[in-house]
Design a protein around this motif. Sequence first.
Motif, mmCIF file in Angstrom:
data_model
loop_
_atom_site.group_PDB
_atom_site.id
_atom_site.type_symbol
_atom_site.label_atom_id
_atom_site.label_comp_id
_atom_site.label_asym_id
_atom_site.label_seq_id
_atom_site.Cartn_x
_atom_site.Cartn_y
_atom_site.Cartn_z
ATOM 1 N N GLY A 42 0.791 -1.224 0.000
ATOM 2 C CA GLY A 42 0.000 0.000 0.000
ATOM 3 C C GLY A 42 0.820 1.269 0.000
ATOM 4 N N VAL A 43 2.117 1.166 0.290
ATOM 5 C CA VAL A 43 2.996 2.337 0.192
ATOM 6 C C VAL A 43 3.493 2.391 -1.247
ATOM 7 N N THR A 44 3.254 3.516 -1.919
ATOM 8 C CA THR A 44 3.680 3.698 -3.298
ATOM 9 C C THR A 44 4.701 4.824 -3.376
ATOM 10 N N THR A 45 5.346 4.935 -4.513
ATOM 11 C CA THR A 45 6.302 6.024 -4.716
ATOM 12 C C THR A 45 6.075 6.645 -6.090
ATOM 13 N N ASP A 46 6.597 7.842 -6.276
ATOM 14 C CA ASP A 46 6.494 8.514 -7.573
ATOM 15 C C ASP A 46 7.753 8.304 -8.419
ATOM 16 N N GLY A 47 8.520 7.314 -8.090
ATOM 17 C CA GLY A 47 9.754 6.972 -8.805
ATOM 18 C C GLY A 47 10.642 6.196 -7.855
ATOM 19 N N TYR A 48 11.787 5.772 -8.334
ATOM 20 C CA TYR A 48 12.684 5.026 -7.455
ATOM 21 C C TYR A 48 14.118 5.497 -7.533
ATOM 22 N N GLY A 49 14.318 6.653 -8.105
ATOM 23 C CA GLY A 49 15.650 7.243 -8.076
ATOM 24 C C GLY A 49 16.583 6.674 -9.106
ATOM 25 N N MET A 50 17.865 6.824 -8.827
ATOM 26 C CA MET A 50 18.881 6.377 -9.764
ATOM 27 C C MET A 50 20.077 5.816 -9.023
ATOM 28 N N VAL A 51 20.794 4.983 -9.728
ATOM 29 C CA VAL A 51 22.030 4.420 -9.193
ATOM 30 C C VAL A 51 23.132 5.430 -9.472
ATOM 31 N N ARG A 52 23.757 5.945 -8.422
ATOM 32 C CA ARG A 52 24.833 6.926 -8.576
ATOM 33 C C ARG A 52 26.213 6.271 -8.650
ATOM 34 N N ALA A 53 26.376 5.128 -7.989
ATOM 35 C CA ALA A 53 27.692 4.479 -7.968
ATOM 36 C C ALA A 53 27.537 2.991 -7.717
ATOM 37 N N VAL A 54 28.369 2.208 -8.394
ATOM 38 C CA VAL A 54 28.490 0.778 -8.148
ATOM 39 C C VAL A 54 29.978 0.469 -8.199
ATOM 40 N N ARG A 55 30.484 -0.181 -7.165
ATOM 41 C CA ARG A 55 31.913 -0.503 -7.152
ATOM 42 C C ARG A 55 32.136 -1.808 -6.390
ATOM 43 N N PRO A 56 33.204 -2.501 -6.725
ATOM 44 C CA PRO A 56 33.541 -3.712 -5.975
ATOM 45 C C PRO A 56 33.734 -3.391 -4.497
ATOM 46 N N ALA A 57 33.419 -4.350 -3.649
ATOM 47 C CA ALA A 57 33.628 -4.202 -2.207
ATOM 48 C C ALA A 57 34.485 -5.376 -1.727
ATOM 49 N N PRO A 58 35.759 -5.387 -2.121
ATOM 50 C CA PRO A 58 36.619 -6.508 -1.719
ATOM 51 C C PRO A 58 36.768 -6.568 -0.205
ATOM 52 N N GLY A 59 36.845 -7.774 0.309
ATOM 53 C CA GLY A 59 36.997 -7.954 1.753
ATOM 54 C C GLY A 59 35.679 -7.952 2.508
ATOM 55 N N GLN A 60 34.588 -7.600 1.832
ATOM 56 C CA GLN A 60 33.266 -7.621 2.466
ATOM 57 C C GLN A 60 32.653 -9.003 2.257
ATOM 58 N N ALA A 61 32.118 -9.589 3.291
ATOM 59 C CA ALA A 61 31.462 -10.892 3.179
ATOM 60 C C ALA A 61 30.324 -10.968 4.184
ATOM 61 N N TYR A 62 29.341 -11.787 3.839
ATOM 62 C CA TYR A 62 28.215 -12.014 4.743
ATOM 63 C C TYR A 62 27.843 -13.485 4.692
ATOM 64 N N ASN A 63 28.044 -14.174 5.782
ATOM 65 C CA ASN A 63 27.546 -15.539 5.958
ATOM 66 C C ASN A 63 27.836 -16.450 4.762
ATOM 67 N N GLY A 64 29.091 -16.438 4.308
ATOM 68 C CA GLY A 64 29.499 -17.335 3.231
ATOM 69 C C GLY A 64 29.307 -16.803 1.831
ATOM 70 N N SER A 65 29.057 -15.519 1.685
ATOM 71 C CA SER A 65 28.884 -14.956 0.346
ATOM 72 C C SER A 65 30.179 -15.074 -0.454
ATOM 73 N N ASP A 66 30.060 -15.032 -1.786
ATOM 74 C CA ASP A 66 31.215 -15.164 -2.677
ATOM 75 C C ASP A 66 31.840 -13.824 -3.042
ATOM 76 N N ILE A 67 31.026 -12.791 -3.130
ATOM 77 C CA ILE A 67 31.491 -11.495 -3.622
ATOM 78 C C ILE A 67 30.529 -10.416 -3.122
ATOM 79 N N ALA A 68 30.998 -9.169 -3.093
ATOM 80 C CA ALA A 68 30.137 -8.062 -2.664
ATOM 81 C C ALA A 68 30.404 -6.832 -3.522
ATOM 82 N N ILE A 69 29.358 -6.028 -3.693
ATOM 83 C CA ILE A 69 29.511 -4.733 -4.344
ATOM 84 C C ILE A 69 28.892 -3.667 -3.450
ATOM 85 N N ALA A 70 29.454 -2.467 -3.533
ATOM 86 C CA ALA A 70 28.918 -1.313 -2.812
ATOM 87 C C ALA A 70 28.173 -0.444 -3.824
#
Length: 128
Positions: free
Chosen positions: A51-79
């Motif tokens: 029931g919560v709606t939005t008038d858009g969802y914005g934009m992606v400003r940055a995507v970059r590798p996040a080496p050294g970041q892991a969560y519960n056995g994950s293989d890779i991470a990005i910021a």
Amino acid sequence: LYAEAEQVYRRFFEEDGKITMAGINASEEVLALLAPAYGDSYKAQRKALAGVTTDGYGMVRAVRPAPGQAYNGSDIAIAVCEDGSKNRAFRDGKVLGSLGIRESIFYFKRVDGALKIWWQTSAKVPTC
């Protein structure tokens, strides 16, 4: 592997944006991008926001590798940094506020041969 993770993330961003604008529960398209545990969490979050709606969802400003970041056995991470500061959320026609700017870490793991979003952590920030 980072390029593949970015592609999965960008598909998720678009599908999640459509769901957010419509104020509906999780779609099969978005759930196909998520590992089971995160999919369950995502479904619960979407249900709470029904029931919560939005008038858009914005934009992606940055995507970059996040080496050294892991969560519960994950293989890779990005910021990532997403800017929804020009978009607003509504419930029953009333403005709830701005979507704001959010920095997130998306964790990925290969599940049944496909790279999927394993988990996500995020925080609101003043700028990207």
